[in-house]
Design an enzyme around this catalytic site. Structure first.
Site, mmCIF file in Angstrom:
data_model
loop_
_atom_site.group_PDB
_atom_site.id
_atom_site.type_symbol
_atom_site.label_atom_id
_atom_site.label_comp_id
_atom_site.label_asym_id
_atom_site.label_seq_id
_atom_site.Cartn_x
_atom_site.Cartn_y
_atom_site.Cartn_z
ATOM 1 N N CYS A 13 -14.252 -0.372 -7.560
ATOM 2 C CA CYS A 13 -15.265 0.196 -6.659
ATOM 3 C C CYS A 13 -15.851 1.493 -7.201
ATOM 4 O O CYS A 13 -16.077 2.435 -6.452
ATOM 5 C CB CYS A 13 -14.692 0.393 -5.263
ATOM 6 S SG CYS A 13 -13.280 1.495 -5.216
ATOM 7 N N ASP A 48 0.866 -1.176 0.000
ATOM 8 C CA ASP A 48 0.000 0.000 0.000
ATOM 9 C C ASP A 48 0.904 1.227 0.000
ATOM 10 O O ASP A 48 2.032 1.188 0.488
ATOM 11 C CB ASP A 48 -0.923 0.023 1.225
ATOM 12 C CG ASP A 48 -2.138 0.925 1.012
ATOM 13 O OD1 ASP A 48 -3.245 0.396 0.775
ATOM 14 O OD2 ASP A 48 -1.981 2.174 1.080
HETATM 15 N N1 SAH Z 1 -8.180 -3.922 -0.177
HETATM 16 C C1 SAH Z 1 -8.473 -2.989 0.882
HETATM 17 C C2 SAH Z 1 -9.108 -1.690 0.426
HETATM 18 C C3 SAH Z 1 -8.294 -0.917 -0.573
HETATM 19 S S1 SAH Z 1 -8.694 0.764 -0.590
HETATM 20 C C4 SAH Z 1 -9.404 -3.660 1.898
HETATM 21 O O1 SAH Z 1 -10.048 -4.636 1.575
HETATM 22 O O2 SAH Z 1 -9.494 -3.156 3.008
HETATM 23 C C5 SAH Z 1 -7.463 1.390 -1.628
HETATM 24 C C6 SAH Z 1 -6.089 1.475 -0.994
HETATM 25 O O3 SAH Z 1 -5.180 1.837 -2.038
HETATM 26 C C7 SAH Z 1 -5.908 2.543 0.088
HETATM 27 O O4 SAH Z 1 -5.438 1.910 1.244
HETATM 28 C C8 SAH Z 1 -4.835 3.484 -0.477
HETATM 29 O O5 SAH Z 1 -3.906 3.913 0.514
HETATM 30 C C9 SAH Z 1 -4.145 2.620 -1.481
HETATM 31 N N2 SAH Z 1 -3.508 3.295 -2.619
HETATM 32 C C10 SAH Z 1 -3.956 4.349 -3.341
HETATM 33 N N3 SAH Z 1 -3.138 4.588 -4.384
HETATM 34 C C11 SAH Z 1 -2.149 3.661 -4.330
HETATM 35 C C12 SAH Z 1 -0.999 3.367 -5.139
HETATM 36 N N4 SAH Z 1 -0.738 4.083 -6.221
HETATM 37 N N5 SAH Z 1 -0.232 2.326 -4.789
HETATM 38 C C13 SAH Z 1 -0.501 1.574 -3.695
HETATM 39 N N6 SAH Z 1 -1.563 1.802 -2.899
HETATM 40 C C14 SAH Z 1 -2.389 2.833 -3.205
#
Ligand code: SAH
Length: 394
Positions: A335, A243
């Site tokens: 989403c 993340d």
């Molecule tokens: N899979 C998670 C929800 C993901 S929400 C669950 O089930 O709880 C999307 C996530 O993507 C967030 O935590 C955000 O910090 C992360 N994010 C956003 N842009 C990103 C990037 N370019 N690389 C890695 N993570 C990213």
């Protein structure tokens, strides 16, 4: 009661409950922002009661086909119906979205339960103005120890609402542990991203973990680690969670300890990581992963930015597919309601063409039953997911 005359061909005539500013022919009775208004057609026929806010792009949200005021009894009834639906569908659990806005006939009201702490978001002015009746109804129905009002969503600006977070009832406990679908999470409702966990994904963790036994798993965009934790608990040989947020990664570390599993944690931009690793595989390196999970944030908030978002989605799918061996699993989620099922499939199909691979659909995923989908409001269906297996080239 003031009201709006709705122009012919507006969405409400096709079953939708939203009225956009461009669909209003006339306003009568001088309604104020946050009031309940009557919706009428140009022949003066009554169409229902709606929440009014001329500052918003959606100026009215119908919440009843009858004449209805926002009184204590109304909130009691609707909250009761919402909670009953969850009990029937999901039983009694510590982690639950108890009320979800339009889907529960309460436009703009979101209530998430973390054990006995309720986190409430009010995304429409009318809900904000009725906080005390809402809190009262929630206390009656759910007997919480604490009700936290967390009105800090970026969408509030569109309603002309200032951000505000306060405790409406009880005392906020320090960070505590909740269990959902057999996984333990530490939550800190006052500070967590969004309202804390992504409750809509809770059922999907276990569904994906079924494919992870004995496998090497990469959970991209892991947030607090739901997929990674479920895979590790489900017997994966090796799990890496990625993340971009350092805070999310700290949560993953705590959650791994709580669940008695170990996993690798990487704070990185998932695009960069996937690009670098897929490049290495294309140059003849070994595949490092058997299962890849992609759950990026919504790249598109509106239809206009959809094309850019599609390029982003295709790119990460291409990279992930280039890294997977034959028999590898890709679980991918989107989403954004702007991305239809067909469009999402198409993006993945195009990535598969470029990656010269064939994918077999093995499972389809959606939002949890505490995020009900209404046929007349397509926006309520926003989370889609697929699990594919990469089959041998033909
Ligand atoms: N899979 C998670 C929800 C993901 S929400 C669950 O089930 O709880 C999307 C996530 O993507 C967030 O935590 C955000 O910090 C992360 N994010 C956003 N842009 C990103 C990037 N370019 N690389 C890695 N993570 C990213």
């Amino acid at each position: 009661m003031g009201g709006l005359i709705i122009a012919p061909k507006a969405r409400v005539f096709h079953g939708h409950d939203w009225v956009y500013g461009t669909e209003v022919r006339a306003v009568f009775g001088n309604p104020q922002p946050g009031d309940v208004v009557a919706l009428k057609d140009h022949r003066d026929r009554f169409l229902g009661s709606a929440l009014y806010n001329p500052r918003s792009q959606i100026v009215a949200r119908r919440f009843s086909r009858r004449k209805q005021q926002l009184d204590a009894d109304f909130f009691r009834r609707r909250v009761h119906q919402a909670v009953e639906l969850r009990r029937q569908k999901l039983g009694s659990e510590e982690l639950m979205r108890e009320v979800w806005s339009e889907s529960d006939g309460l436009p703009g009201l979101i209530v998430d339960r973390y054990r006995d702490v309720l986190v409430v978001q009010m995304l429409t002015l009318a809900m904000l103005l009725h906080e005390s009746e809402i809190v009262e109804a929630l206390r009656e129905e759910l007997q919480p120890a604490c009700v936290l009002v967390r009105n800090d969503s970026p969408v509030l600006a569109a309603e002309g609402i200032e951000p505000d977070t306060h405790i409406a009832f009880g005392n906020m406990p320090p960070p505590f542990v909740v269990t959902g679908r057999g996984l333990k999470f530490e939550v800190d409702p006052a500070h967590g991203q969004k309202t804390g966990l992504y409750l809509d994904q809770l059922d999907n963790y276990g569904q994906v973990a079924q494919y992870a036994k004995g496998k090497r798993v990469l959970d991209c965009f892991c947030n607090q680690g739901g997929f990674a934790l479920a895979c590790a608990k489900g017997g994966a040989a090796d799990v890496t969670a990625v993340d971009i947020s350092e805070l999310a990664m700290q949560a993953v570390q705590r959650n791994a300890q709580l669940n008695g599993v170990s996993l690798h944690r990487v704070v990185a931009n998932a695009f960069d990581m996937l690009s670098a690793e897929s490049e290495a595989v294309r140059k003849g390196g070994d595949s490092k992963w058997d299962v890849i999970v992609l759950d990026p944030p919504s790249f598109t908030r509106n239809r206009k930015s959809l094309n850019g978002a599609l390029r982003g989605y295709k790119e990460i799918h291409l990279r992930a597919l280039q890294m997977l061996p034959v028999g590898g699993i890709l679980s991918t989620f989107c989403c954004s309601h702007h991305m239809s099922r067909e469009l999402f499939m198409q993006v993945i199909a195009e990535a598969a063409v470029d990656a010269h691979c064939t994918l077999r659909l093995v499972a389809e995923h959606g939002q949890r039953a505490d995020h009900p989908v209404l046929l007349n409001i397509p926006e309520t269906q926003y989370l889609r997911g697929f699990t594919f297996e990469l089959v041998a080239g033909r």
